[in-house]
Design a protein around this motif. Sequence first.
Motif, short mmCIF file in Angstrom:
data_model
loop_
_atom_site.label_atom_id
_atom_site.label_comp_id
_atom_site.label_asym_id
_atom_site.label_seq_id
_atom_site.Cartn_x
_atom_site.Cartn_y
_atom_site.Cartn_z
N ALA A 54 -68.42 -46.95 15.19
CA ALA A 54 -68.43 -45.52 15.58
C ALA A 54 -68.49 -45.61 17.18
O ALA A 54 -67.53 -45.00 17.87
CB ALA A 54 -69.52 -44.80 15.08
N ALA A 55 -69.16 -46.64 17.78
CA ALA A 55 -69.33 -46.70 19.25
C ALA A 55 -67.93 -47.21 19.81
O ALA A 55 -67.35 -47.04 20.74
CB ALA A 55 -70.25 -47.65 19.53
N LEU A 56 -67.24 -48.09 18.89
CA LEU A 56 -65.98 -48.79 19.52
C LEU A 56 -64.69 -47.87 19.34
O LEU A 56 -63.98 -47.80 20.13
CB LEU A 56 -65.80 -49.99 18.79
CG LEU A 56 -66.49 -51.38 19.06
CD1 LEU A 56 -66.20 -52.18 17.93
CD2 LEU A 56 -66.11 -51.88 20.49
N ILE A 57 -65.03 -46.84 18.45
CA ILE A 57 -63.84 -46.00 18.34
C ILE A 57 -64.18 -44.93 19.67
O ILE A 57 -63.05 -44.46 20.08
CB ILE A 57 -63.89 -44.92 17.15
CG1 ILE A 57 -63.68 -45.87 15.83
CG2 ILE A 57 -63.35 -43.81 16.92
CD1 ILE A 57 -64.04 -45.35 14.56
N GLU A 58 -65.27 -44.52 19.91
CA GLU A 58 -65.19 -43.68 21.17
C GLU A 58 -64.89 -44.34 22.40
O GLU A 58 -64.56 -43.72 23.11
CB GLU A 58 -66.83 -43.39 21.34
CG GLU A 58 -67.60 -42.52 20.30
CD GLU A 58 -67.20 -41.19 20.55
OE1 GLU A 58 -66.69 -40.62 21.78
OE2 GLU A 58 -67.15 -40.31 19.69
N ASP A 59 -64.95 -45.88 22.26
CA ASP A 59 -64.44 -46.47 23.77
C ASP A 59 -63.06 -47.02 23.64
O ASP A 59 -62.60 -47.49 24.49
CB ASP A 59 -65.53 -47.75 23.82
CG ASP A 59 -66.84 -47.50 24.15
OD1 ASP A 59 -67.25 -46.16 24.52
OD2 ASP A 59 -67.73 -48.24 23.81
N ASN A 60 -62.40 -46.59 22.37
CA ASN A 60 -61.13 -47.08 22.18
C ASN A 60 -60.02 -46.26 23.16
O ASN A 60 -59.99 -45.17 22.91
CB ASN A 60 -60.60 -47.00 20.78
CG ASN A 60 -59.30 -47.65 20.62
OD1 ASN A 60 -58.29 -47.27 21.09
ND2 ASN A 60 -59.36 -48.87 19.76
N LYS A 61 -59.54 -46.89 24.11
CA LYS A 61 -58.74 -46.08 25.00
C LYS A 61 -57.39 -45.61 24.28
O LYS A 61 -56.94 -44.43 24.81
CB LYS A 61 -58.30 -47.14 26.31
CG LYS A 61 -59.49 -47.62 27.07
CD LYS A 61 -59.03 -48.35 28.17
CE LYS A 61 -60.00 -48.89 29.11
NZ LYS A 61 -59.59 -49.54 30.44
N PHE A 62 -57.08 -46.31 23.51
CA PHE A 62 -55.87 -45.70 22.81
C PHE A 62 -56.17 -44.16 21.84
O PHE A 62 -55.55 -43.39 21.99
CB PHE A 62 -55.24 -46.66 21.86
CG PHE A 62 -53.94 -46.19 21.00
CD1 PHE A 62 -52.60 -46.02 21.66
CD2 PHE A 62 -53.88 -45.88 19.67
CE1 PHE A 62 -51.58 -45.98 21.17
CE2 PHE A 62 -52.89 -45.66 19.14
CZ PHE A 62 -51.61 -45.62 19.74
N LEU A 63 -57.32 -44.41 21.44
CA LEU A 63 -57.72 -43.29 20.71
C LEU A 63 -58.09 -41.98 21.26
O LEU A 63 -58.00 -41.11 21.05
CB LEU A 63 -58.99 -43.69 19.61
CG LEU A 63 -58.41 -44.55 18.22
CD1 LEU A 63 -59.76 -44.61 17.45
CD2 LEU A 63 -57.49 -43.74 17.73
N SER A 64 -58.32 -42.58 22.67
CA SER A 64 -58.84 -41.26 23.62
C SER A 64 -57.52 -40.44 24.29
O SER A 64 -58.01 -39.35 24.91
CB SER A 64 -59.72 -41.98 24.90
OG SER A 64 -58.88 -43.03 25.59
N LYS A 65 -56.37 -40.87 24.12
CA LYS A 65 -55.34 -40.12 24.46
C LYS A 65 -55.32 -38.98 23.59
O LYS A 65 -55.38 -39.05 22.43
CB LYS A 65 -54.07 -41.06 24.37
CG LYS A 65 -54.07 -42.16 25.24
CD LYS A 65 -52.74 -43.11 24.86
CE LYS A 65 -52.81 -44.39 25.89
NZ LYS A 65 -52.88 -44.06 27.58
N LYS A 66 -54.77 -37.93 24.17
CA LYS A 66 -54.60 -36.55 23.66
C LYS A 66 -53.81 -36.52 22.52
O LYS A 66 -54.01 -35.95 21.41
CB LYS A 66 -54.21 -35.53 24.67
CG LYS A 66 -54.21 -34.09 24.22
CD LYS A 66 -53.66 -33.20 25.46
CE LYS A 66 -53.82 -31.54 24.59
NZ LYS A 66 -53.55 -30.62 25.62
N ARG A 67 -52.48 -37.28 22.63
CA ARG A 67 -51.52 -37.52 21.36
C ARG A 67 -52.05 -37.93 20.28
O ARG A 67 -51.58 -38.08 19.14
CB ARG A 67 -50.21 -38.04 22.01
CG ARG A 67 -50.62 -39.54 22.29
CD ARG A 67 -49.47 -40.02 23.11
NE ARG A 67 -49.59 -41.40 23.77
CZ ARG A 67 -49.64 -42.42 23.07
NH1 ARG A 67 -49.33 -42.74 21.96
NH2 ARG A 67 -49.74 -43.59 24.19
#
Length: 497
Positions: free
Chosen positions: A48-61
């Motif tokens: 869960a912490a790695l998902i929060e830190d994933n730059k790709f997943l943090s993009k709005k798209r």
Amino acid sequence: MRIPTKIWFQYLSVGVLAFWLNSCGITYNDRSFEFQNEVYYRNFDKAAALIEDNKFLSKKRNRLLYLLEKGKVEHMNANYKESNQLLEEAYTLIENRITSNTGQVIAANLTNPMAAPYQGEDFEKVMIHYYMALNYFQLGMPNEALVEAKRINIKLQELNQKYKKNKNKYAEDAFAQILQGLLYEATGDINNAFIAYRNAEELYTENNSSYYGVHLPLQLQKDLVRTSKQLGFTQEYKKYLKQFNLSENDIHHSPAEAIIFWENGLGPAKDQTQITAVDGAFIAVDDANNSIFIPIPPGTNLGITSIAIPKYVQRESYYKSARLIYNDQQTSFELAEDFYPIARQTLNDRMLREAVNIALRLGAKKATSAGLGALAKQFLGEDAESLIKTGADIAGAATEKADTRNWQTLPATISYARVPLEQKNNTFIIEKYGISTDRDTITIPYKKGLQLVSYYDVGKATTNYVPPTYKIKQDTLPPPRVKKIIAKDSVSRFKLK
């Protein structure tokens, strides 16, 4: 110092080409490896912490993708309230019809579809409701869980109605009907449980007793016989006993029972394949000899005759089968849902619908290369036109990339087993068979009625893993959309006569 125009064009061509050649081989599966690895070893907090830190997943798209991945991991980590909040946002995002802004449309046409917001595959959209149903049940809200289970087939039908051509072949889900039946039983509604079980059995029967890689479960047969007897439907009771070759001794019922769902492995991941035009169409045959035919719209000048399309790759599960051992008895888990054939069929149907969009994307790249060539001719002369145009065509081919995003924390398969409970803490041994044979234990406290329990084997069982003791939690979560959905008669595919 001002850079000469000729050198600037050379830098531009080489730079664009080098950038895209270096980046186009990366799939979403590569970008999500770290948190998937933690899920594999059941380190759900770290995942869960790695998902929060994933730059790709943090993009709005990629917002929808983030919500799906994080929602599933929180579900596995028994954070049911947090999971439902994430999945509820995903549902709302889908219902509001995820759209692309002008810049994203241009970027997607000139590069690849991953520049546009991720909208989810149709089968992913309905699985939101499966996990929300389980979350609500564990939160002590079985009626709300039932509402979410009903939404699975409703959503499939709604999605299919909007397609004018090449509708989804995966338009109903037998497992969703089984889940509805179980939840009806958990709320004491045997009549509607019987209808849901019968709806599931009808889907199997209409498809030669096999539906998307799943054979008619023996447990479903037993549930149909048992509920028809409970309701006093003598004719149906005798019919199903004969049809399924069962005897009265095969049918057992206990005042306290549990359904244990076994989620095994990781679902298929998206990769890509390059295919070329042949006789007015793009034709591809994958490793499993499954062909896909994408017609090219008449009069379309593609220029680039190679396209990238996504394909699902099946990921092998560590375990192949499992059984429960308890009180000198044993029962095997039965397969209820296999995501690979469903994912593959859903993707093939979507590719057929998007043939025009694929052609438009390639046409846009061709127009861009022609424009750059004309610009080079104006500034540098005719010799440069061919060079720049060729370079742009090569860059266009290099950027031709499939959208490899998909909900990767879904399991490969879901199986289930029904077991009786005694008036004590009931301990079950789960024995799994694969590359090795491993065991875990799970404890379920006694409670009258039917309980639903989930157990996960993403990869090899680890020796330090202790499955939770399952309880019906008393936490409450305000149920969204309940009144709106309950008003719909979504239970019966076939009504009782």
